[in-house]
Design a protein around this motif. Structure first.
Motif, PDB file in Angstrom:
ATOM      1  N   THR A  28       9.955  -3.181 -10.259  1.00 27.52           N
ATOM      2  CA  THR A  28       8.289  -1.726 -10.086  1.00 27.52           C
ATOM      3  C   THR A  28       7.568  -2.074  -9.710  1.00 27.52           C
ATOM      4  O   THR A  28       6.828  -3.277  -9.262  1.00 27.52           O
ATOM      5  CB  THR A  28       8.238  -1.890 -11.731  1.00 27.52           C
ATOM      6  OG1 THR A  28       8.714  -1.506 -12.376  1.00 27.52           O
ATOM      7  CG2 THR A  28       7.005  -1.481 -12.320  1.00 27.52           C
ATOM      8  N   LEU A  29       6.934  -1.105  -8.831  1.00 32.73           N
ATOM      9  CA  LEU A  29       6.149  -1.554  -7.415  1.00 32.73           C
ATOM     10  C   LEU A  29       4.873  -0.015  -8.500  1.00 32.73           C
ATOM     11  O   LEU A  29       5.459   0.381  -8.701  1.00 32.73           O
ATOM     12  CB  LEU A  29       6.426  -0.500  -6.043  1.00 32.73           C
ATOM     13  CG  LEU A  29       7.494  -2.105  -5.972  1.00 32.73           C
ATOM     14  CD1 LEU A  29       8.073  -1.641  -4.421  1.00 32.73           C
ATOM     15  CD2 LEU A  29       6.936  -3.117  -5.605  1.00 32.73           C
ATOM     16  N   HIS A  30       3.403  -0.435  -7.799  1.00 31.52           N
ATOM     17  CA  HIS A  30       2.220   0.113  -7.914  1.00 31.52           C
ATOM     18  C   HIS A  30       1.905   0.423  -6.611  1.00 31.52           C
ATOM     19  O   HIS A  30       0.988   0.615  -6.364  1.00 31.52           O
ATOM     20  CB  HIS A  30       1.619  -0.224  -8.753  1.00 31.52           C
ATOM     21  CG  HIS A  30       2.281  -0.335  -9.991  1.00 31.52           C
ATOM     22  ND1 HIS A  30       2.488   0.263 -10.652  1.00 31.52           N
ATOM     23  CD2 HIS A  30       2.415  -1.933 -10.349  1.00 31.52           C
ATOM     24  CE1 HIS A  30       2.465  -0.062 -12.668  1.00 31.52           C
ATOM     25  NE2 HIS A  30       2.885  -1.695 -11.819  1.00 31.52           N
ATOM     26  N   PRO A  31       2.927   1.557  -5.500  1.00 30.40           N
ATOM     27  CA  PRO A  31       1.804   1.898  -3.793  1.00 30.40           C
ATOM     28  C   PRO A  31       0.687   2.655  -4.291  1.00 30.40           C
ATOM     29  O   PRO A  31       0.950   4.165  -5.429  1.00 30.40           O
ATOM     30  CB  PRO A  31       3.589   1.757  -3.249  1.00 30.40           C
ATOM     31  CG  PRO A  31       4.193   2.610  -4.232  1.00 30.40           C
ATOM     32  CD  PRO A  31       4.197   1.663  -5.694  1.00 30.40           C
ATOM     33  N   ALA A  32      -0.363   3.244  -3.571  1.00 33.33           N
ATOM     34  CA  ALA A  32      -0.919   4.175  -3.599  1.00 33.33           C
ATOM     35  C   ALA A  32      -0.164   5.053  -2.726  1.00 33.33           C
ATOM     36  O   ALA A  32      -0.591   6.911  -3.416  1.00 33.33           O
ATOM     37  CB  ALA A  32      -2.564   4.004  -2.173  1.00 33.33           C
ATOM     38  N   HIS A  33       0.834   4.660  -2.062  1.00 31.42           N
ATOM     39  CA  HIS A  33       0.886   6.611  -1.297  1.00 31.42           C
ATOM     40  C   HIS A  33       2.578   6.102  -1.297  1.00 31.42           C
ATOM     41  O   HIS A  33       3.646   5.363  -0.936  1.00 31.42           O
ATOM     42  CB  HIS A  33       0.465   6.644  -0.083  1.00 31.42           C
ATOM     43  CG  HIS A  33      -1.044   6.238   0.318  1.00 31.42           C
ATOM     44  ND1 HIS A  33      -1.178   7.622   0.344  1.00 31.42           N
ATOM     45  CD2 HIS A  33      -1.805   5.750   0.051  1.00 31.42           C
ATOM     46  CE1 HIS A  33      -3.022   7.412   0.400  1.00 31.42           C
ATOM     47  NE2 HIS A  33      -2.731   6.134   0.070  1.00 31.42           N
ATOM     48  N   ILE A  34       3.203   6.995  -1.024  1.00 25.73           N
ATOM     49  CA  ILE A  34       4.994   7.615  -1.095  1.00 25.73           C
ATOM     50  C   ILE A  34       5.029   8.033  -0.121  1.00 25.73           C
ATOM     51  O   ILE A  34       4.703   9.509   0.630  1.00 25.73           O
ATOM     52  CB  ILE A  34       5.762   7.823  -1.941  1.00 25.73           C
ATOM     53  CG1 ILE A  34       5.642   6.577  -3.730  1.00 25.73           C
ATOM     54  CG2 ILE A  34       6.924   7.418  -1.914  1.00 25.73           C
ATOM     55  CD1 ILE A  34       5.900   6.933  -4.771  1.00 25.73           C
TER      56      ILE A  34
ATOM     57  N   ARG B 210      -2.471  -2.283  10.014  1.00 22.67           N
ATOM     58  CA  ARG B 210      -3.182  -2.973   8.929  1.00 22.67           C
ATOM     59  C   ARG B 210      -3.259  -2.028   7.471  1.00 22.67           C
ATOM     60  O   ARG B 210      -3.686  -2.097   6.890  1.00 22.67           O
ATOM     61  CB  ARG B 210      -4.744  -3.676   9.138  1.00 22.67           C
ATOM     62  CG  ARG B 210      -4.692  -4.444  10.408  1.00 22.67           C
ATOM     63  CD  ARG B 210      -6.356  -4.953   9.822  1.00 22.67           C
ATOM     64  NE  ARG B 210      -6.644  -5.706  11.376  1.00 22.67           N
ATOM     65  CZ  ARG B 210      -6.922  -5.226  12.613  1.00 22.67           C
ATOM     66  NH1 ARG B 210      -7.133  -3.815  12.856  1.00 22.67           N
ATOM     67  NH2 ARG B 210      -6.812  -6.124  13.344  1.00 22.67           N
ATOM     68  N   ILE B 211      -1.900  -1.385   7.404  1.00 26.27           N
ATOM     69  CA  ILE B 211      -1.676  -0.771   6.147  1.00 26.27           C
ATOM     70  C   ILE B 211      -0.080  -1.752   5.734  1.00 26.27           C
ATOM     71  O   ILE B 211       0.708  -0.863   6.577  1.00 26.27           O
ATOM     72  CB  ILE B 211      -1.517   0.893   6.385  1.00 26.27           C
ATOM     73  CG1 ILE B 211      -2.823   1.324   6.589  1.00 26.27           C
ATOM     74  CG2 ILE B 211      -0.443   1.752   5.039  1.00 26.27           C
ATOM     75  CD1 ILE B 211      -2.560   3.285   7.726  1.00 26.27           C
ATOM     76  N   SER B 212      -0.483  -2.065   4.342  1.00 24.54           N
ATOM     77  CA  SER B 212       0.718  -2.729   4.338  1.00 24.54           C
ATOM     78  C   SER B 212       2.000  -2.175   3.670  1.00 24.54           C
ATOM     79  O   SER B 212       1.601  -0.831   3.113  1.00 24.54           O
ATOM     80  CB  SER B 212       0.825  -3.706   2.778  1.00 24.54           C
ATOM     81  OG  SER B 212       0.619  -3.193   2.013  1.00 24.54           O
TER      82      SER B 212
ATOM     83  N   ASP C 234       0.716  -1.107  -0.016  1.00 23.61           N
ATOM     84  CA  ASP C 234       0.352   0.378   0.268  1.00 23.61           C
ATOM     85  C   ASP C 234       0.801   1.143   0.009  1.00 23.61           C
ATOM     86  O   ASP C 234       0.623   1.793  -1.014  1.00 23.61           O
ATOM     87  CB  ASP C 234      -0.941   0.043   1.398  1.00 23.61           C
ATOM     88  CG  ASP C 234      -2.056  -0.664   1.336  1.00 23.61           C
ATOM     89  OD1 ASP C 234      -2.581  -1.867  -0.189  1.00 23.61           O
ATOM     90  OD2 ASP C 234      -2.294  -1.603   2.324  1.00 23.61           O
ATOM     91  N   VAL C 235       1.589   1.106   1.097  1.00 24.61           N
ATOM     92  CA  VAL C 235       2.776   2.095   0.539  1.00 24.61           C
ATOM     93  C   VAL C 235       4.460   2.011   0.859  1.00 24.61           C
ATOM     94  O   VAL C 235       4.323   0.990   1.204  1.00 24.61           O
ATOM     95  CB  VAL C 235       2.648   2.361   2.590  1.00 24.61           C
ATOM     96  CG1 VAL C 235       3.519   4.103   2.420  1.00 24.61           C
ATOM     97  CG2 VAL C 235       1.285   3.186   2.764  1.00 24.61           C
ATOM     98  N   LEU C 236       4.682   3.064  -0.109  1.00 23.23           N
ATOM     99  CA  LEU C 236       6.668   2.664  -0.193  1.00 23.23           C
ATOM    100  C   LEU C 236       6.838   3.595   0.779  1.00 23.23           C
ATOM    101  O   LEU C 236       6.989   4.846   0.658  1.00 23.23           O
ATOM    102  CB  LEU C 236       6.726   2.584  -1.506  1.00 23.23           C
ATOM    103  CG  LEU C 236       8.604   3.480  -1.719  1.00 23.23           C
ATOM    104  CD1 LEU C 236       8.494   0.958  -1.707  1.00 23.23           C
ATOM    105  CD2 LEU C 236       9.022   3.083  -3.161  1.00 23.23           C
TER     106      LEU C 236
END
Length: 590
Positions: free
Chosen positions: A294-300, A196-198, A175-177
């Motif tokens: 390559t990753l696709h997180p919703a948040h950085i 529970r935020i990965s 979810d987050v990087l």
């Protein structure tokens, strides 16, 4: 004051405040506050941290938010340390207050708060709140995990297999990087795990803790160990009061294991992550030990500190200097400079530590260059102050709550009143420094200077005495003008013979701001949308950290251990609310 009296004062005020909140009556609620009082809202009334001062701004704020907040079930907080107490709000002020914690339920979920009441002569001595802090603790139905049983699949599955699956899922689709695996990034990651935020942490160094190991060897935290605790995990009772560099580095490394965090070392994001506003996802390529992923997180979340890349000030003719010139980030101890004539440019914590280390290791001469003025307090005084804020008998979480109930705007007012007493307490230290030509400034303590400018102070552990006795000389009110073959010249035309010059300024003169450093990772178009990172806004709230930055899906986390412990929860709640659809990306754009 007898205990029964201050308990009665606190409970009576809280009962009245609860009725006003539940009724939605703005005027009545504001009347519970002192005419010069503060309301600090941490995600209860709105999703942006705010501090309101005075009845008119507070009333205007609550007019649009009080009813929707739906605050009910206000009650005393039963946790140890939050029962009503009577005492001083400052070491030097005669002002006394009745303070206590409380809990409540609001539209978002569970909340907690803290208040300090003072007698108000404007209304016949009635007790009113000089400050009320209210914060959202949990979103209803998505509460932070407090503990787990330990058995997996009703004890039919091995923990190692379940943990391997969890890690694989996070590594493929977090979810987050989180960029940065220092104490801030790890505190944030630990909080996210319990929410529970990965989250996947990428750390550029070979080992977690190397951000500390690479700094100068004598580096020791100047604040006591309790203030520097990590989330969920206290230091052993035998831990040093002031933690050395290598011990904190090793502690962070084991923290990753004990908290089951997912961290890639020797890993960094490649330029330039792309944000898809429709999908609300980033596309980011991470260089993991030479392999692109390559990753696709919703948040950085950028958790790489307040100060960015080291910056050596441009000084003319550096190439003609036959000696050594370096940035303090490259300094690895004074032994190699024995017999050298050393010029240390800067007069903050780092410069003071380096000067002391150089004298100990036998430098021929050490000169500190002080450009303007510095606020200096003895480490013993600072320790007493900080240990009163974080006493042994109270839990760190309780101490953090009380710290959040001291808005920076209120601290500024206290400083104005108590400056004379504080200067008197440091009179002997300051006298010796002034006689040696050092410029002492006052008006703000080290905590305010840290939050506002990240520099301009030092906590003295011995350098002041070296200056007083002439073992460290001071060149004050000037800057380096140019290098000569075996000396440096200053803007006043004077010069000093030198073999080594160390740039050790603890602010943007010697470091980039983290926002600018991140331009090499994110595009200019992205970073141009980001507002200031660090410093305080007009209400005294920190800018750009643990709150919207101006660009959706991009966050910054920074500051001392307390900041990442306490405000990682604020950041987690905002991200959780976005993921649950309670907030949209327009809000997150600031």
């Amino acid at each position: 004051m007898r205990a029964a009296t201050h308990v009665h004062i606190a409970s009576s005020w809280l009962h009245r405040f609860a009725k006003c909140l539940a009724s939605g009556n703005v005027a009545a609620t504001v009347s519970c506050l002192h005419p010069h009082g503060y309301l600090r809202d941490l995600l209860v009334f709105t999703w942006t941290p705010r501090t309101l001062h005075g009845p008119r701004p507070t009333a205007a704020y609550l007019a649009d938010t009080l009813a929707a907040a739906a605050i009910v079930h206000v009650r005393p907080d039963a946790r140890p340390g939050l029962a009503p107490e009577y005492g001083g709000l400052s070491d030097f002020l005669p002002l006394r207050a009745v303070s206590a914690g409380f809990a409540f339920t609001c539209a978002g979920g569970a909340g907690s708060g803290y208040f300090s009441l003072v007698a108000c002569p404007e209304v016949g001595g009635e007790w009113r709140a000089l400050v009320v802090m209210m914060r959202l603790e949990d979103i209803r139905g998505h509460e932070e995990i407090r503990e787990v049983g330990g058995g997996c699949g009703e004890h039919t599955l091995a923990w190692s297999g379940v943990e391997a699956q969890r890690r694989a899922a996070i590594e493929s689709d977090p979810d987050v990087l989180i960029i940065g695996g220092g104490q801030t990034g790890l505190n944030v990651a630990a909080r996210f795990k319990q929410m529970r935020i990965s989250a996947l942490v990428v750390e550029g160094n070979r080992r977690v803790g190397d951000n500390w190991r690479k700094r100068y060897p004598t580096l020791t935290l100047h604040s006591p160990k309790k203030m520097n605790s990590m989330l969920y995990q206290a230091y052993p009772r035998t831990w040093p009061v002031f933690t050395p560099r290598d011990k904190i580095a090793d502690w962070l490394e084991q923290y990753v294991e004990t908290q089951d965090l997912v961290v890639w070392t020797n890993a960094r994001p490649l330029p330039h992550p792309i944000y898809d506003g429709a999908a609300k996802r980033w596309t980011v390529v991470v260089d993991r030990g030479g392999t692109p992923v390559t990753l696709h997180p919703a948040h950085i979340v950028v958790a790489a500190g307040v100060l960015g890349a080291p910056r050596v000030p441009l000084v003319r003719d550096r190439e003609v200097f036959r000696g050594v010139s370096l940035h303090s980030s490259e300094y690895q101890g004074g032994a190699v400079f024995a017999g050298h004539r050393v010029v240390v440019v800067g007069a903050g914590n780092t410069a003071a530590d380096l000067c002391q280390d150089l004298v100990f290791h036998g430098a021929r001469s050490v000169t500190m260059v002080q450009r303007s003025g510095t606020w200096v307090v003895s480490s013993s005084s600072a320790r007493r102050l900080m240990e009163r804020m974080y006493p042994d008998e109270l839990g760190v979480d309780v101490c953090d709550i009380m710290a959040m109930a001291r808005p920076l705007a209120l601290m500024r007012k206290f400083d104005k009143v108590t400056e004379r007493q504080m200067m008197e307490q440091e009179r002997e230290t300051h006298r010796g420094l002034r006689e040696a030509g050092f410029n002492i400034v006052s008006g703000k303590n080290f905590l305010l200077r840290y939050y506002e400018t990240h520099g301009g102070f030092w906590l003295d552990v011995g350098c002041a005495e070296l200056i007083r006795t002439g073992k460290v000389k001071v060149k004050q009110g000037v800057e380096l003008s140019c290098f000569l073959e075996d000396s440096v010249m200053f803007t006043d035309g004077s010069y000093i013979e030198a073999d080594t010059v160390i740039f050790a300024i603890d602010d943007s003169t010697s470091y980039e701001g983290i926002r600018d450093t991140m331009r090499c990772v994110f595009s200019d178009a992205t970073m141009d949308q980001v507002g200031p990172v660090w410093g305080v806004d007009e209400e005294g709230e920190l800018r750009g950290v643990y709150r919207p930055t101006g660009h959706p899906g991009l966050w910054f986390a920074a500051g001392e251990f307390y900041q990442s412990r306490a405000f990682s929860k604020q950041l987690a709640l905002q991200i959780k609310a976005i993921e649950l659809g309670m907030l949209d990306s327009t809000w997150a754009s600031g």
